[in-house]
Scaffold this motif. Structure first.
Motif, PDB file in Angstrom:
ATOM      1  N   TYR A 172     166.751 -40.662 145.363  1.00  0.00           N
ATOM      2  CA  TYR A 172     165.599 -40.300 144.451  1.00  0.00           C
ATOM      3  C   TYR A 172     165.153 -38.857 144.575  1.00  0.00           C
ATOM      4  CZ  TYR A 172     165.637 -45.266 143.601  1.00  0.00           C
ATOM      5  OH  TYR A 172     165.945 -46.376 143.142  1.00  0.00           O
ATOM      6  N   TYR A 173     165.348 -38.121 143.267  1.00  0.00           N
ATOM      7  CA  TYR A 173     165.070 -36.694 143.198  1.00  0.00           C
ATOM      8  C   TYR A 173     163.694 -36.447 142.148  1.00  0.00           C
ATOM      9  CZ  TYR A 173     165.641 -31.947 142.703  1.00  0.00           C
ATOM     10  OH  TYR A 173     165.378 -30.442 142.476  1.00  0.00           O
ATOM     11  N   VAL A 174     162.836 -35.878 142.778  1.00  0.00           N
ATOM     12  CA  VAL A 174     161.625 -35.373 142.028  1.00  0.00           C
ATOM     13  C   VAL A 174     161.958 -34.361 141.140  1.00  0.00           C
ATOM     14  CG1 VAL A 174     159.190 -34.458 142.050  1.00  0.00           C
ATOM     15  CG2 VAL A 174     160.204 -36.251 143.869  1.00  0.00           C
ATOM     16  N   ASN A 175     162.544 -34.598 139.823  1.00  0.00           N
ATOM     17  CA  ASN A 175     162.730 -33.574 139.048  1.00  0.00           C
ATOM     18  C   ASN A 175     161.960 -33.024 137.932  1.00  0.00           C
ATOM     19  OD1 ASN A 175     164.838 -31.915 137.702  1.00  0.00           O
ATOM     20  ND2 ASN A 175     165.156 -33.482 135.865  1.00  0.00           N
ATOM     21  N   GLU A 176     160.541 -32.829 138.628  1.00  0.00           N
ATOM     22  CA  GLU A 176     159.443 -32.446 137.846  1.00  0.00           C
ATOM     23  C   GLU A 176     158.564 -31.169 138.858  1.00  0.00           C
ATOM     24  OE1 GLU A 176     156.784 -34.828 135.508  1.00  0.00           O
ATOM     25  OE2 GLU A 176     155.820 -34.569 137.209  1.00  0.00           O
ATOM     26  N   SER A 177     158.497 -30.107 138.610  1.00  0.00           N
ATOM     27  CA  SER A 177     157.740 -29.029 139.409  1.00  0.00           C
ATOM     28  C   SER A 177     157.470 -27.888 138.315  1.00  0.00           C
ATOM     29  CB  SER A 177     158.795 -28.678 140.429  1.00  0.00           C
ATOM     30  OG  SER A 177     160.051 -28.102 140.074  1.00  0.00           O
ATOM     31  N   PRO A 178     156.440 -26.941 138.972  1.00  0.00           N
ATOM     32  CA  PRO A 178     156.199 -25.781 138.058  1.00  0.00           C
ATOM     33  C   PRO A 178     157.474 -25.091 137.725  1.00  0.00           C
ATOM     34  CG  PRO A 178     154.721 -26.142 139.757  1.00  0.00           C
ATOM     35  CD  PRO A 178     155.862 -26.991 140.135  1.00  0.00           C
ATOM     36  N   LYS A 179     157.435 -24.312 136.610  1.00  0.00           N
ATOM     37  CA  LYS A 179     158.463 -23.626 136.067  1.00  0.00           C
ATOM     38  C   LYS A 179     159.053 -22.528 137.248  1.00  0.00           C
ATOM     39  CE  LYS A 179     158.126 -23.829 131.356  1.00  0.00           C
ATOM     40  NZ  LYS A 179     157.892 -23.132 129.739  1.00  0.00           N
ATOM     41  N   LYS A 180     158.094 -21.931 137.972  1.00  0.00           N
ATOM     42  CA  LYS A 180     158.464 -20.937 138.786  1.00  0.00           C
ATOM     43  C   LYS A 180     159.029 -21.536 140.276  1.00  0.00           C
ATOM     44  CE  LYS A 180     153.997 -20.808 141.113  1.00  0.00           C
ATOM     45  NZ  LYS A 180     152.706 -20.144 141.398  1.00  0.00           N
ATOM     46  N   LYS A 181     158.783 -22.889 140.270  1.00  0.00           N
ATOM     47  CA  LYS A 181     159.429 -23.607 141.556  1.00  0.00           C
ATOM     48  C   LYS A 181     160.836 -24.518 141.255  1.00  0.00           C
ATOM     49  CE  LYS A 181     155.186 -23.573 144.027  1.00  0.00           C
ATOM     50  NZ  LYS A 181     155.725 -22.607 144.980  1.00  0.00           N
ATOM     51  N   ARG A 182     161.298 -24.342 139.886  1.00  0.00           N
ATOM     52  CA  ARG A 182     162.331 -25.312 139.680  1.00  0.00           C
ATOM     53  C   ARG A 182     163.618 -25.039 140.546  1.00  0.00           C
ATOM     54  NH1 ARG A 182     160.647 -26.495 133.141  1.00  0.00           N
ATOM     55  NH2 ARG A 182     158.800 -27.690 133.663  1.00  0.00           N
ATOM     56  N   THR A 183     164.292 -25.990 140.772  1.00  0.00           N
ATOM     57  CA  THR A 183     165.435 -25.631 141.332  1.00  0.00           C
ATOM     58  C   THR A 183     166.526 -25.837 140.552  1.00  0.00           C
ATOM     59  OG1 THR A 183     164.274 -26.522 143.594  1.00  0.00           O
ATOM     60  CG2 THR A 183     166.609 -26.541 143.397  1.00  0.00           C
TER      61      THR A 183
END
Length: 327
Positions: free
Chosen positions: A188-199
Motif C-alpha cells: 500500500y503506497y501513500v500517493n498523496e503528498s505536497p507538490k514539493k515532496k512528490r516522489t
C-alpha cells in the motif's frame, strides 16, 4: 536549526523534546517562529484548533477523538489512560447495543461504517501508538521487484484523498508520514503528498526506499511469519542499502532516526543497523558522525549491508520459521 534533528524527535513520538529543541534555537527566522507557534497551539496551548478534511459530522467526531489521543500521547501522557479515554470517545459513535472496551473491535466497526460512507479505514498500531489511515481512492499496479536471492511480483495499491494519516503525519504537520506499508495481499503506497515532496516512480525513493523495502516485508511474512517489527525493519533497511547507489542518503535518515528503544521498531532497527555498520567501518560499535560516513566508499557500505543481511537470514533459519527475531 537542524530540521532533521527536530523531526527525528517527532518520529520518535516525543513532540515535547522537539518543541523544547525548537524553543532553544536563538534568533529564529520567521519560518521557525511560525513553526514554534504552530506546535505551541496544537500541543501545549490548551485550546488546539484541528483541521478536518470533511463536512460529515460523524466523521469529524471520530477524527477529533483520534486528534485528542495523538495530542496526549505525543506529549508524554500515560498511554493506557489515554487509550481508555479514546475508547470512551469512540464507543458512543458506533451505535452498538453491547458495550465494547476493546479498541481493535471498535475499529473493526468503524471500518464498516467508513466503508458505507465511501472511505477505506485501516486501524491498528503504527508502533508504538494507535492511529488509523483513512482514504477514499485506491488504484493498483503490478511490479517485479528484485531482492537478495529472489525476484518477487507484487501488487501496489496507490492510495489518495486521505482525511487521516495516523500519528506521524499529525506530529509533523504533514512534513513526515508513513509512505506505505505491506500486507499479505500486497503493498500500500501513500500517493498523496505536497507538490514539493512528490516522489517519481523511477526515483530511488520509490524503487528502493519504498518498493524494495516493502517487498522484503512481503517475502519475510511468508518465510518468517512470526517475525517482530524490529527485525522486519532491520532487514528491509539493509535491503535498501544493498541497492541504493548513494548510501549516504539512507545513512543520514537512519542516523537521525536511530533510538535505542525496542518499543519503536523503525528507530530501534536504525540504531542496530548503524551500530553494526560503525563496527565494520570504524572498528567501534558506536554510531559515527555523518561527516565520517561521507568518507566511506559506497561499494563497501553496500557490501557490508549484504553481509549483515545474509548473516541475519542465517540466524533466522537456524532459529526456525517460528522465530520472533534475533535482534
Amino acid at each position: 536549526m537542524d530540521e532533521s534533528k527536530f523531526y527525528a524527535y517527532c518520529l520518535q513520538g516525543d513532540v515535547t523534546a522537539a518543541y523544547e529543541y525548537l524553543r532553544s534555537i536563538p534568533n529564529k527566522s520567521k519560518k521557525y517562529q511560525q513553526l514554534e507557534s504552530k506546535y505551541y497551539h496544537r500541543f501545549f496551548g490548551g485550546k488546539p484548533i484541528y483541521r478536518f478534511k470533511t463536512d460529515d459530522p460523524w466523521i469529524r467526531k471520530v477524527l477529533l477523538a483520534y486528534f485528542q489521543y495523538f495530542t496526549s500521547v505525543l506529549t508524554g501522557k500515560n498511554v493506557e489512560e489515554v487509550e481508555t479515554r479514546l475508547v470512551q470517545s469512540l464507543v458512543g459513535l458506533i451505535s452498538d447495543k453491547d458495550f465494547i472496551d476493546n479498541l481493535d473491535l471498535i475499529e473493526e466497526k468503524l471500518e464498516r461504517i467508513f466503508q458505507e460512507k465511501g472511505y477505506r479505514f485501516l486501524g491498528g498500531v503504527t508502533s508504538p501508538f494507535r492511529g488509523p489511515y483513512i482514504w477514499k481512492i485506491t488504484d493498483k499496479k503490478n511490479f517485479m521487484v528484485e531482492l537478495p536471492h529472489q525476484t518477487v511480483e507484487v501488487t501496489v495499491y496507490f492510495l489518495s484523498n486521505f482525511i487521516m494519516q495516523s500519528w506521524i503525519h499529525f506530529a509533523t504537520f504533514g512534513e513526515k508520514f508513513a509512505g506505505g506499508w505491506a500486507k499479505e495481499d500486497g503493498l500500500y503506497y501513500v500517493n498523496e503528498s505536497p507538490k514539493k515532496k512528490r516522489t517519481k516512480l523511477d526515483s530511488s525513493e520509490f524503487q528502493v526506499s519504498y518498493l524494495k523495502h516493502e517487498a522484503q516485508h512481503i517475502s519475510d511474512y511468508s518465510r518468517f511469519p512470526n517475525l517482530q517489527p524490529k527485525d522486519l525493519e532491520y532487514r528491509a533497511k539493509l535491503v535498501e542499502l544493498i541497492y541504493e547507489s548513494k548510501p549516504i542518503r539512507l545513512l543520514k535518515k537512519f542516523f537521525y532516526e536511530a533510538k535505542h528503544d525496542p518499543n519503536f521498531p523503525h528507530p530501534y532497527s536504525s540504531y542496530i543497523l548503524m551500530t553494526r555498520l560503525s563496527k565494520l567501518a570504524f572498528g567501534i560499535e558506536e554510531i559515527q558522525t555523518l561527516e565520517n560516513w561521507k568518507s566511506v566508499d559506497s561499494a563497501l557500505i553496500r557490501n557490508w549491508a549484504c553481509n549483515l543481511y545474509n548473516g541475519h537470514t542465517e540466524q533466522l533459519i537456524v532459529s526456525g520459521e517460528g522465530t520472533v527475531g534475533v535482534i
